[in-house]
Design a protein around this motif. Structure first.
Motif, PDB file in Angstrom:
ATOM      1  N   UNK A  53      44.135  39.297  60.199  1.00 27.04           N
ATOM      2  CA  UNK A  53      45.217  40.147  59.812  1.00 27.04           C
ATOM      3  C   UNK A  53      46.416  40.254  61.029  1.00 27.04           C
ATOM      4  N   UNK A  54      46.080  40.144  62.436  1.00 27.27           N
ATOM      5  CA  UNK A  54      47.139  39.748  63.320  1.00 27.27           C
ATOM      6  C   UNK A  54      47.970  38.646  63.031  1.00 27.27           C
ATOM      7  N   UNK A  55      47.229  37.450  62.862  1.00 27.33           N
ATOM      8  CA  UNK A  55      47.961  36.167  62.311  1.00 27.33           C
ATOM      9  C   UNK A  55      48.776  36.627  61.325  1.00 27.33           C
ATOM     10  N   UNK A  56      48.592  37.067  60.344  1.00 23.43           N
ATOM     11  CA  UNK A  56      49.171  37.128  59.146  1.00 23.43           C
ATOM     12  C   UNK A  56      50.578  38.233  59.353  1.00 23.43           C
ATOM     13  N   UNK A  60      36.462  40.328  63.190  1.00 21.52           N
ATOM     14  CA  UNK A  60      36.745  38.906  62.648  1.00 21.52           C
ATOM     15  C   UNK A  60      38.240  38.826  61.739  1.00 21.52           C
ATOM     16  N   UNK A  61      37.987  39.955  60.894  1.00 18.35           N
ATOM     17  CA  UNK A  61      39.279  40.123  60.024  1.00 18.35           C
ATOM     18  C   UNK A  61      40.590  40.629  60.809  1.00 18.35           C
ATOM     19  N   UNK A  62      40.262  41.390  62.034  1.00 24.12           N
ATOM     20  CA  UNK A  62      41.559  41.666  62.873  1.00 24.12           C
ATOM     21  C   UNK A  62      42.140  40.579  63.333  1.00 24.12           C
ATOM     22  N   UNK A  98      47.816  45.774  56.482  1.00 25.29           N
ATOM     23  CA  UNK A  98      46.682  45.175  57.346  1.00 25.29           C
ATOM     24  C   UNK A  98      45.561  45.986  57.686  1.00 25.29           C
ATOM     25  N   UNK A  99      46.203  47.329  58.093  1.00 23.99           N
ATOM     26  CA  UNK A  99      45.367  48.238  58.585  1.00 23.99           C
ATOM     27  C   UNK A  99      44.361  48.875  57.274  1.00 23.99           C
ATOM     28  N   UNK A 135      53.414  38.063  56.817  1.00 22.39           N
ATOM     29  CA  UNK A 135      52.820  37.935  55.500  1.00 22.39           C
ATOM     30  C   UNK A 135      52.116  39.135  55.189  1.00 22.39           C
ATOM     31  N   UNK A 136      52.127  40.064  55.987  1.00 19.30           N
ATOM     32  CA  UNK A 136      51.579  41.326  55.627  1.00 19.30           C
ATOM     33  C   UNK A 136      52.458  42.484  56.338  1.00 19.30           C
TER      34      UNK A 136
END
Lengths: 359, 359
Positions: free
Chosen positions: A334-337, A329-331, A348-349, A342-343
């Protein structure tokens, strides 16, 4: 493009040829008859019984828990008898004549007193449910030879799974006394790399074409090849094949020297006319003389073992991490961000890695 | 061999040349004077203050816990202002003239109104404690330019660590208004791959030699190159350089087409005589026209972000696994068993993986 065209042509050529009987049907019958114990199977393998070998391979390929334990025991008992063959990887796009080549080559080896096993690594057999290599065993003559054993690709969810089963099958085939293991693959995903990592010698089959055929070679494949064979070098093709040979040899020359001290060679053959096959075998024997005397043979096998050990660990660490629901879910977040700047990849990792730590 | 010889020659040539004053001394002085807050540093960066940029990079490179938190904040605040430069990777063995090339090339860019940052990825700076690229900043003229910023490689235990710091430094440099980021590396380990994964355009510098110089190119480097530059193409070298150009172009032609639709070109230059430099810049501008209009530029940057995200995760998963004391010990046992053919790579991997599960 060129490869596609060739492909179509080659497939058209073969249209209407009925599928030959293969050993596998007998094996299936045999399997239905009687399930042997691990001890019986191992005894059969060491006694060079092909039906028992086949049944053991089926156990290796099975995903059932019960079979996995049996597979472990079988492999463990076969290991002391393994490692005695030479392992040759063979690749080339569909239509290049791999089956015909293996048939001619295999028959030559058998005529010299060798026992030949033909295995395949074809992840497409599980992905598309239609195997490129496995189903259409066109080696009509080879299949009839007592000293030949032909086994289509295992199926599996991943190339890693398919490759693992093939590697374990090699052990069983070696314990069953096969001197030469031919492992066939096609340019699907990373399958060449996998086959390269389980063989001693790597053959790339090509066709002579419009002169631009070098363009069609996937990155890295040329570098892996210990020899390039230009098949269908006969009749009207011969001139083009000779030109291609020059071009390939020039290309091979551009690569840095191999660790094996072996200088890859381009050779011509016509598998269908049985021409040039013994010359290829001579080159391969030369290779094995070279690498067995300079120690590279033993070194490479050890390195391959280490490679597969680390490879297995690392792919399992990854697959377990990414299978975690919270990570999944978080991946996405993070890929979006990342897409929106934004990151950073590192930030993100770290967020993702902290998920499995919290538990 | 040839590379070694060249290397020695190049080093001899330069003997006795005193090291130029670099910005770094000033920066060090500056650092000692006053530690700015994150807010002050970011304001300074956005205001294109090089001393503040340098101090912020030092914070990124620091391993102190306090600095890591500051680094995160700085990067976060710079991110919205990043991503506006073009990033060019430059590689070549020592002696090929990378510094001289960057000096000529950088000066040309500055004369066209660009702001140029030069970064390096040189893992040897941490391994051997003697950096190949960093210490001997020979860009005597470029260093004096107001619109140039030269920063040697970060040090770190791993290439991954060094690469990460360089990638983060790119963000800061972009926020500080640099239009062109040149990232230099040498053929040490996987550093080319790392630099290739953080740049838009990849330049391979070569020398014309005895005709067999193609042999000296490390596997994979040719495939990464968007352009090959043959440096020192002047005087007596010119003829050999032209021949090398033909040979390289032929070699490049053998590779499959690139995803970028860009056909790599070989060019000649003499960095020391300032010849051929503007032609190289034209080719690079052509490249950016091509990939910005076909969308590959944006696509590649996104892919690079994803690559670094996954790369970071996977290398951390691995390093944490192998750092486990019990794993370390058992790995030795399993490698031993593997050497003696008492286990398979897969069986050994499972044993090792089960160790961290038990906890």
């Amino acid at each position: 493009m060129a490869a596609n065209k060739k492909n179509t042509t080659a497939l058209n050529e073969k249209e209407g040829v009925s599928q030959p009987e293969t050993l596998n049907k007998e094996i299936v019958k045999h399997l239905k008859k009687k399930q042997l114990s691990v001890k019986e199977l191992v005894a059969g393998i060491l006694n060079q019984n092909q039906a028992d070998l086949s049944q053991a391979i089926t156990i290796i390929e099975s995903t059932a828990q019960k079979h996995q334990q049996q597979a472990k025991e079988i492999i463990e008992k076969c290991l002391p008898h393994a490692n005695r063959s030479i392992r040759i990887g063979i690749t080339g796009v569909p239509g290049v004549g791999k089956s015909t080549f293996i048939e001619s080559f295999g028959k030559l080896l058998i005529s010299e007193g060798k026992k030949v096993a033909v295995l395949t690594v074809d992840p497409s057999s599980s992905i598309s449910k239609g195997s490129i290599l496995g189903d259409k065993t066109r080696m009509e003559d080879l299949v009839k030879e007592e000293n030949a054993f032909i086994r289509p690709s295992a199926s599996g969810d991943t190339l890693g799974g398919v490759a693992r089963k093939t590697r374990e099958t090699i052990i069983l085939c070696e314990a069953a006394g096969f001197d030469v293991i031919l492992i066939e693959t096609v340019g699907v995903g990373q399958s060449e790399t996998a086959v390269h990592s389980m063989t001693d010698f790597f053959l790339l089959l090509k066709l002579a074409g419009a002169g631009d055929e070098l363009q069609g070679i996937k990155r890295g494949i040329m570098e892996m090849a210990d020899s390039i064979i230009i098949n269908k070098a006969d009749g009207e093709n011969l001139k083009a094949a000779k030109m291609a040979k020059t071009e390939f040899n020039r290309a091979l020359h551009l690569y840095p020297a191999k660790e094996s001290d072996w200088a890859p060679k381009t050779l011509l053959c016509s598998a269908i006319k049985n021409e040039g096959i013994s010359e290829i075998w001579e080159v391969i024997m030369n290779y094995f003389d070279t690498v067995k005397s300079n120690g590279y043979f033993q070194y490479k096998r050890k390195e391959q073992n280490k490679f597969w050990l680390l490879q297995t660990i690392e792919s399992r660490l990854k697959s377990e991490f990414y299978a975690n629901a919270a990570v999944k879910k978080e991946l996405e977040n993070q890929l979006n961000a990342l897409d929106k700047n934004k990151t950073t990849p590192f930030e993100a990792a770290e967020k993702l890695l902290s998920i499995t730590k919290k538990k």
